[in-house]
Design a protein around this motif. Structure first.
Motif, PDB file in Angstrom:
ATOM      1  N   ASN A   1       5.852  -1.506  16.508  1.00 17.39           N
ATOM      2  CA  ASN A   1       4.674  -2.395  15.513  1.00 17.39           C
ATOM      3  C   ASN A   1       3.750  -2.661  16.644  1.00 17.39           C
TER       4      ASN A   1
ATOM      5  N   SER B   1       5.134  -0.998   9.299  1.00 21.31           N
ATOM      6  CA  SER B   1       5.172  -0.840   7.906  1.00 21.31           C
ATOM      7  C   SER B   1       5.394  -2.041   7.213  1.00 21.31           C
ATOM      8  N   PRO B   2       4.167  -1.958   6.283  1.00 21.98           N
ATOM      9  CA  PRO B   2       3.054  -1.538   6.416  1.00 21.98           C
ATOM     10  C   PRO B   2       2.264  -1.613   7.625  1.00 21.98           C
TER      11      PRO B   2
END
Length: 837
Positions: free
Chosen positions: A165, A219-220
């Motif tokens: 992330n 994600s996204p």
């Protein structure tokens, strides 16, 4: 987010992660869960009841609590299901910063019994933060003659998330002059650079506008942008160039202000003012760095401007800019990294995970009293802490895991010796020099009923006057109990025992609260002279403990009995049968007045006195023996009937007395006068021979009877030696065996013959059995009576009166107490019927 705070969390998390990783392989008691950050309140983390093998009933009944080391209560327990649930919002970035691992240790404490479980919750990162640039606008000056391939550093975007992330790449908007180059550092950070692809022509386009986008790997994916304005400058065509593109240095956190950290140097190939370089911090340098450090614009020296603190930030990273004085101004950039070296400047701390609770004095060795942990803000050896106690206590510290200890009992406790312990704990780190801190913990000892009451005396002796009023306090016993509370509350009672076949509680009453003993009635010394009671002191503990003490009660005699006349008895009337011949000489024994006193000691000493007489010159009475003798020879002129009044007085205060009347007849017979028995008669008369025969038979019978009785009692006492049954060889109030002394005494003094059978022991009333024979009696019957008590004299005399005529020999029995040892009379001076024979 503050970089220093983030760095501190990163180091803290890394430190704990290392310790937890080590402990995970060796501590079976640790359980690990994982939960995404930002989980909703009430989200289930794991089932504690199942994983820690705790039953639902134990969870609901025990006092279970959750404690986190950072002080916030992120989790709680669902007592119905046994689940560990999220209690409040968890922000991984605020807890662990940029650390790749974020483990939140949770302590599960069960207070009854005291137990500790350690649970580790891995906080999983979610893509909840977008990459951000420090500023939304950035201006870059590029000379028109700048060669293609020149590079210009751009602002670095920051993403609070970690792992996939975190920031992944940069994207530059499309244009024909510039491209984007991304540099990946050793620590994984990515730095964007703007690369000039072809020479910019100011005359064609003097300004370029670009968009730089930072994209993370979530994600996204999430992204952030900044606007870059490029101005094309004319003139100065050489920018300063640093000797190093990156500088790295280590500085101790205790370095004083003004310390030179390092010197950066850049070279400009231009001449004159175009080659003069001025140093400054990059435009994107954080304010905290500029507060801690200063840079000399002329020399490039970087100096400390404020104290460093490793615990606040372990490193600083910033850009240094070198600009020349040309027109247009040209600049060069270099990256500086300063790592802070930890110094042992933080003392360790002792933290009580579970506060100490009072402990019973009978607690088993190894009982857990409190749970203790330590912490030290330093790193490495400077943060390794050991705990010890300052001196010897009946406790010890038992290590559990990772700077956690259990304070347990190490010896038997005694509240009576020590009611509370103040334990000083010393925490010492492994730094050089080591730092330490002290913490005190107070442990109270709860009382257990382990001490029975103890009387202040081994036994009590009480003296009570007879005839005293009932209800008075005659004594007081006291017992103390070193315990406390109800365990020390003492109550008193009298144990069941017999006093002359009557319970002791019928004689006395004891106050159960203060131990005062009251008499229930007045006492009669003649019936009861001494007795014992057993007093029990019991505490109110559970179970109750008790102890006993013996109270010896002695009844003090008072002169409440007048002398009782045994001979002559008033029931027999006047003694008309007492006859003496007129030929009697001086000193002739006429008769003997006998009396007894039921009292004892001084109160029983009796003296005899001739109160009245028909002729006081003819008779006298011995003051000690009561013998009546002639004072002179009887003459023909003396009256034939003589009456004497003899007074018997005891020695009590006030004295009591009694009188006896003696009637004497003077005979003028032709028969031979009765000789004084003290003179040896070579030819005794026939009646004297008969009396002597009966005396011999009586003595033989008494001797045989005494031997048979003694043998029977000896056998009986041997059979019942373990009981308290009455025995002639025992005292009534004790089990001491004492042999009785038997004494037979024959008195042939004067015309009255009598035999005394004496018996008694040292601690009981002496008993005297006396038989008297008159030389004038024609009866040969011999009566032997044993009185039951001194109060049976009148009944005994009545029996004698019913069995004997007036001129028969009489039986006398008395019970005489031994006089006080201070009395200095000789044997012939002692009062009573046994004296003077």
């Amino acid at each position: 987010m503050d970089v220093g705070c983030t760095t501190k969390h990163l180091e803290w998390s890394a430190h704990w992660f290392l310790l937890f990783s080590l402990l995970w392989n060796v501590a079976d008691a640790q359980t690990r869960y994982s939960v995404p950050e930002e989980s909703k309140k009430g989200s289930v983390v794991g089932n504690l009841a199942k994983d820690l093998s705790i039953s639902f009933s134990e969870i609901s009944s025990s006092k279970l609590s959750i404690a986190s080391e950072n002080g916030k209560q992120y989790f709680s327990v669902d007592f119905k299901k046994g689940d560990l649930i999220v209690n409040e919002r968890i922000d991984r970035e605020s807890l662990c910063g940029q650390s790749s691992s974020c483990v939140l240790p949770v302590q599960v404490v069960i207070e009854e019994p005291l137990q500790l479980y350690r649970v580790e919750v891995d906080i999983q990162d979610i893509n909840d933060n977008s990459p951000e640039f420090h500023s939304n606008e950035h201006t870059l000056n590029v000379a028109e003659n700048t060669l293609p391939g020149s590079k210009f550093p751009l602002e670095v975007a920051r993403d609070a998330d970690v792992g996939t992330n975190a920031l992944k790449t940069y994207v530059l908007s499309k244009n024909e002059y510039f491209s984007l180059n991304i540099i990946t550092k050793k620590d994984g950070s990515k730095i964007p650079e703007l690369v000039l692809d072809k020479t910019a022509d100011r005359e064609k386009e003097h300004m370029h506008s670009l968009i730089l986008k930072a994209v993370d790997g979530g994600s996204p994916p999430r992204s952030g942008t900044t606007h870059i304005t490029i101005k094309v400058l004319d003139v100065n065509d050489n920018a300063p160039v640093f000797e190093k593109s990156d500088y790295e240095i280590r500085v101790s956190e205790n370095a004083p202000n003004g310390t030179k950290v390092l010197t950066v140097r850049a070279v400009d190939l231009d001449e004159g003012i175009n080659g003069e370089v001025i140093y400054s911090f990059g435009s994107h340098t954080q304010g905290e760095v500029q507060n801690k450090l200063i840079i000399d614009p002329q020399t490039g020296d970087i100096l400390l401007n404020a104290p460093l603190d490793y615990e606040d930030a372990s490193s600083y990273q910033f850009d240094v800019r070198a600009t020349d004085k040309g027109v247009p101004v040209m600049e060069g950039h270099s990256r500086v990294r300063i790592d802070i070296v930890d110094v042992n400047d933080n003392a360790p701390e002792v933290v009580f995970t579970s506060p100490p609770k009072p402990v019973r004095e009978d607690a088993a060795i190894g009982t857990v009293i409190a749970l203790i942990s330590t912490k030290d803000a330093d790193a490495g050896d400077n943060g390794k802490v050991t705990v010890k106690m300052s001196s010897d206590y009946p406790f010890k510290l038992k290590p559990s895991f990772s700077d956690h200890y259990a304070l347990v009992t190490d010896a038997k406790l005694d509240r009576e010796e020590m009611q509370e312990y103040s334990i000083e704990l010393i925490a010492v780190d492994s730094g050089s020099p080591p730092l330490s801190s002290n913490a005190k913990v107070r442990v109270s000892i709860l009382d257990v009923n382990d001490n029975p009451p103890s009387f202040t005396q081994p036994s009590y002796t009480v003296y009570v006057k007879e005839n005293s009023e009932p209800g008075k306090i005659i004594a007081g016993v006291s017992a103390v109990d070193p315990d406390t509370g109800e365990n020390a509350m003492v109550s008193y009672s009298i144990l069941d025992s017999k006093v002359q076949d009557v319970t002791a509680s019928s004689h006395v009453y004891i106050n159960s609260d203060n131990g005062s003993i009251f008499s229930l009635h007045s006492f009669d010394y003649e019936r009861l002279s001494v007795f014992q009671i057993r007093v029990q002191a019991s505490d109110q503990g559970s179970p109750s403990l008790s102890s006993n003490v013996t109270v010896h009660v002695f009844i003090l005699d008072e002169n409440d009995n007048a002398p009782a006349i045994i001979y002559p008895s008033t029931a027999m009337g006047s003694l008309t049968h007492q006859k003496i011949p007129r030929s009697a000489k001086a000193g002739h024994l006429v008769t003997k007045v006998t009396a007894v006193d039921a009292d004892s000691g001084h109160n029983a000493w009796m003296s005899y006195k001739l109160a009245e007489a028909t002729d006081e010159s003819l008779f006298s009475v011995n003051v000690y023996t009561g013998e009546v003798r002639t004072r002179r020879a009887v003459s023909e002129e003396d009256d034939s009937a003589q009456t004497l009044l003899v007074e018997i007085r005891d020695n009590g205060v006030p004295a009591q007395s009694a009188t006896a009347t003696v009637s004497i007849l003077l005979e003028d017979g032709t028969h031979e006068p009765v000789l004084d028995l003290r003179q040896k008669d070579p030819e005794p008369i026939k009646k004297t021979g008969r009396i002597t025969f009966y005396l011999i038979v009586s003595l033989a019978a008494v001797s045989v009877l005494s031997l048979v009785t003694f043998f029977i009692l000896l056998v009986r006492c041997a059979r019942h030696s373990t009981t308290r049954s009455t025995c002639c060889m025992r005292r009534m109030d004790s089990d001491d065996f004492r042999a009785r002394n038997l004494q037979l005494q024959l008195n042939t003094d004067g015309p009255i013959k009598y035999v005394e059978v004496l018996g008694g022991d040292m601690l009981s009333h002496s008993q005297s059995f006396r038989s008297c024979l008159s030389p004038l009696s024609e009866f040969s019957d011999f009566t032997f009576v044993k009185p039951s008590s001194t109060l049976d004299f009148k009944d005994m005399i009545s029996v004698l009166d019913a069995s004997l005529p007036d001129n028969a020999w009489t039986f006398e029995s008395q019970q005489q107490k031994p006089p006080n040892q201070d009395w200095r009379f000789n044997q012939n001076q002692r009062p009573g019927p046994s004296g003077g024979e």
